[in-house]
Design an enzyme around this catalytic site. Structure first.
Site, PDB file in Angstrom:
ATOM      1  N   HIS A 280      43.983  34.523  29.348  1.00  0.00           N
ATOM      2  CA  HIS A 280      44.682  34.069  30.576  1.00  0.00           C
ATOM      3  C   HIS A 280      46.077  34.362  30.059  1.00  0.00           C
ATOM      4  CE1 HIS A 280      40.823  32.485  31.949  1.00  0.00           C
ATOM      5  NE2 HIS A 280      41.369  32.706  33.001  1.00  0.00           N
TER       6      HIS A 280
ATOM      7  N   CYS B   8      37.448  40.587  41.271  1.00  0.00           N
ATOM      8  CA  CYS B   8      38.718  40.216  41.093  1.00  0.00           C
ATOM      9  C   CYS B   8      38.718  40.036  39.365  1.00  0.00           C
ATOM     10  CB  CYS B   8      38.650  38.874  41.781  1.00  0.00           C
ATOM     11  SG  CYS B   8      37.634  37.661  41.010  1.00  0.00           S
TER      12      CYS B   8
ATOM     13  N   GLU C  49      30.237  35.305  37.423  1.00  0.00           N
ATOM     14  CA  GLU C  49      30.825  35.730  36.045  1.00  0.00           C
ATOM     15  C   GLU C  49      29.879  35.163  34.935  1.00  0.00           C
ATOM     16  OE1 GLU C  49      34.891  33.866  36.085  1.00  0.00           O
ATOM     17  OE2 GLU C  49      34.153  32.007  37.238  1.00  0.00           O
TER      18      GLU C  49
ATOM     19  N   ASP D  25      35.164  36.920  32.784  1.00  0.00           N
ATOM     20  CA  ASP D  25      34.241  36.164  32.003  1.00  0.00           C
ATOM     21  C   ASP D  25      32.778  36.747  32.049  1.00  0.00           C
ATOM     22  OD1 ASP D  25      35.406  33.787  30.977  1.00  0.00           O
ATOM     23  OD2 ASP D  25      36.103  33.449  33.473  1.00  0.00           O
TER      24      ASP D  25
HETATM   25  C1  PEP Z   1      37.260  36.473  35.803  1.00  0.00           C
HETATM   26  O1  PEP Z   1      36.790  35.863  34.972  1.00  0.00           O
HETATM   27  O2  PEP Z   1      37.032  37.891  35.819  1.00  0.00           O
HETATM   28  C2  PEP Z   1      38.134  35.956  36.693  1.00  0.00           C
HETATM   29  C3  PEP Z   1      38.843  36.422  37.650  1.00  0.00           C
HETATM   30  O3  PEP Z   1      38.640  34.532  36.594  1.00  0.00           O
HETATM   31  P1  PEP Z   1      39.445  34.339  35.291  1.00  0.00           P
HETATM   32  O4  PEP Z   1      39.919  35.496  34.725  1.00  0.00           O
HETATM   33  O5  PEP Z   1      40.529  33.396  35.956  1.00  0.00           O
HETATM   34  O6  PEP Z   1      38.642  33.381  34.542  1.00  0.00           O
HETATM   35 MG    MG Z   2      36.830  33.625  35.183  1.00  0.00          MG
END
Ligand code: PEP
Ligand code: MG
Length: 602
Positions: free
Chosen positions: A211, A524, A453, A477
């Site tokens: 993140h 996403c 995910e 994920d």
């Molecule tokens: C992901 O896991 O691809 C996602 C979009 O969520 P995050 O990156 O916030 O875990």
């Molecule tokens: Mg995620």
């Protein structure tokens, strides 16, 4: 790109470091080191005749920190959250407390030791007292003690303290671009850098989809992680070049290298400008297929960049950042205002808001990731919300209330079992009932989507698609859990590969399941913003992408050069392969090379 650091000697004292580029572009600027001062404290003894000077050195450092904190407090923007002001006031109070400002002087006198050691000893003592406190809130205040002591130690060590707005302004006035160099930065810290105008961002640790890396990317500046020794090898103020695409940092470049990179920087900027030409072009393939390009945002202010990129909706609003860097949970009203502002700004375009995804590397203030053995496998996201129904209820009410002001859709993160989905639906119904009782307006037919995910959810995607209105594939994920690779761990970053056949198969399975049931599905995760993968995803049947705004135009460029009926055939061939090494070269065939970009349709 490599996860290991190579140090290459140039004509001394110039050298280069190699890491993992997470955000493209080239920056040239001066290093600003963020240090972990506590790790640098050494212990030494002083002769009696130097003790009074040492005490004075300590008193001067405390006075400097007091002055800095007061200055930061005064220069806070009017619209800065109230918590920031309260947070600085608490630090000022702690600094003024005798236990931090006076007791270390007694320790210096008694132990004949250096000031850094004295305040560190005293900090350990105070922190231990905090740890005995039963009240969770007060116990967590030990973090504030640590942060205040860090500030004092940084001054004692002669490190520049936190960048004040005054320093920033003067750096900007001198056109001296600053490059942030840190060992590691938590997502909570990174979100605060959104206010600063750094030219680039480099860290010793971190994976490509951690993140922290995602936030670095959202700052829209070149960023590199996993440099391993950058914080130790680079000195404050040194001139450095950051090539985010190649993952290379060049320290103290000589004249010819500097000239070469200035040229590359201009070319990069020119290319970005060229892409601007397709900003208002509809994302339609050569054979007339309409593709949705949505933006990912972390805070409501990101909507400006989302709109500027030509995104036609928000595909992922990560709400957890509203909950970080603060002492209390945001109230229903505060959340409502944030969600409503995004809905209104998007003027009827879809706004997909994800419910709280806390846990793993995203922690509330004062909580540490290491408290649980496998945080990514722990009480994260929907699991956390179901275990804290009041927090979830408050968020659901705020989301529902905001749904009266735009096209809000709710997205549940990290579903693994249908039971979690059903429990979430019950809680959503409960929130709706409570609003109905108060005659508070909301969208009765609000769409509910789920993030796919976790491999279990991808394998079972059809069942989820049956019970949900839409799906969103979180590839960050999904890759982590499929390949058993911690997305924040740079030592395994080289194994993190979106092209792993197992990952591709799970993505394809999910897209097929949703398409079969006529339910919208998007990607996403970071894969959606990789222009090299756009055509593969189109070939798999994906028609909705959500990514950081800075990637929208390069992905749109690929779409404008795509023929989906041909791509389906190519994708099928790739999905039949079980060897990544055979997949990578095939992928190049899909890609529309840079030279063709100029021929974009308008
Ligand atoms: C992901 O896991 O691809 C996602 C979009 O969520 P995050 O990156 O916030 O875990
Ligand atoms: Mg995620």
């Amino acid at each position: 790109m490599t996860g290991t650091t190579n140090v290459t000697a140039f004509s001394s004292p110039s050298f280069s470091l190699h890491g993992v580029g997470v955000s493209s572009g080239i920056a040239i600027g001066h290093a600003h080191l963020v240090s972990n001062a506590l790790l640098e404290v050494v212990h030494y003894q002083l002769p009696q005749h130097l003790i009074e000077d040492e005490i004075q050195r300590f008193a001067d450092a405390v006075a400097t920190v007091k002055h800095d904190l007061e200055h930061i407090h005064e220069s806070l923007r009017k619209n800065a959250p109230a918590e920031i002001s309260a947070f600085i006031n608490t630090h000022l109070m702690m600094l003024a407390d005798k236990s931090l400002s006076e007791t270390p002087k007694d320790i210096i006198r008694k132990e004949l030791c250096n000031a850094e050691w004295a305040i560190k000893l005293q900090m350990d003592e105070v922190v231990e007292q905090f740890e005995q406190i039963e009240d969770d809130y007060l116990r967590e205040r030990k973090q504030d003690v640590i942060q205040v002591v860090e500030r004092v130690i940084k001054v004692l060590l002669g490190h520049p303290h936190q960048l004040s707005s005054e320093q920033q302004t003067s750096a900007l006035q001198q056109e001296r671009k600053l490059i942030l160099v840190a060992h590691d930065i938590s997502p909570a810290d990174a979100i605060q850098f959104k206010q600063h105008e750094f030219a680039a961002f480099i860290t010793d640790v971190g994976g490509v989809t951690s993140h922290t890396a995602i936030l670095a990317r959202s700052l829209n500046i070149p960023s590199i992680v996993a440099l391993q020794k950058a914080r130790d090898l680079i000195h404050d103020g040194e001139l450095i070049i950051v090539d985010g695409k190649q993952g290379v940092v060049i320290v103290n470049p000589d004249k010819s290298i500097l000239t070469e990179y200035k040229l590359r920087q201009e070319q990069w900027e020119l290319e970005q400008q060229k892409l601007q030409r397709i900003k208002s072009t509809k994302a339609i393939t050569l054979d007339g297929e309409n593709i949705e390009l949505f933006a990912n945002i972390e805070v409501p202010e990101d909507v400006v960049a989302a709109k500027a990129s030509g995104a036609t909706g928000i595909g992922l609003y990560r709400t957890e950042f509203l909950f970080m860097n603060r002492r209390e949970m945001p109230s229903e009203e505060e959340q409502f205002i944030a969600y409503k502002s995004v809905a209104e700004a998007m003027k009827g375009q879809p706004v997909i808001i994800r419910t709280l995804d806390l846990g793993a590397d995203k922690q509330l203030s004062g909580e540490s990731e290491t408290e649980c053995a496998n945080p990514a496998l722990g009480l994260r996201a929907i699991r956390y919300c179901l275990s804290e129904p009041q927090i979830f209820h408050t968020q659901l009410r705020a989301l529902l209330r905001a749904s009266a002001f735009g096209q809000i859709k709710i997205l549940i993160p990290m579903l693994s079992a249908l039971s979690e989905l059903r429990q979430s639906k019950l809680l959503l119904e409960r929130a709706k009932t409570s609003l109905r009782k108060e005659n508070t307006p909301f969208n009765e037919n609000i769409s509910l989507g789920g993030m796919i995910e976790i491999p279990a959810a991808a394998i079972n995607a059809e069942a989820f698609a049956t019970e949900l209105d839409f799906l969103s594939i979180g590839t960050n994920d999904l890759i982590q859990y499929t390949l058993a690779i911690d997305r924040t761990d740079d030592s395994v970053a080289h194994l993190y590969n979106p092209l792993h056949p197992a990952v591709l198969k799970l993505i394809s399975l999910t897209i097929k399941a949703a398409n079969k049931l006529g339910k919208p599905v998007s990607v996403c995760g970071e894969m959606a913003g990789e222009a090299k993968l756009t055509k593969l995803l189109l070939g798999m049947g994906l028609r909705q992408f959500s990514m950081h705004p800075s990637h929208i135009l390069s992905v749109k460029q690929q779409i404008l050069h795509s023929q989906v009926n041909q791509l389906a055939h190519h994708a099928k061939k790739i999905l039949a392969l079980s060897d990544i090494e055979k997949i990578e070269p095939l992928l190049t065939k899909f890609y529309t090379p840079i030279e063709m970009r100029a021929k974009a349709r308008h």
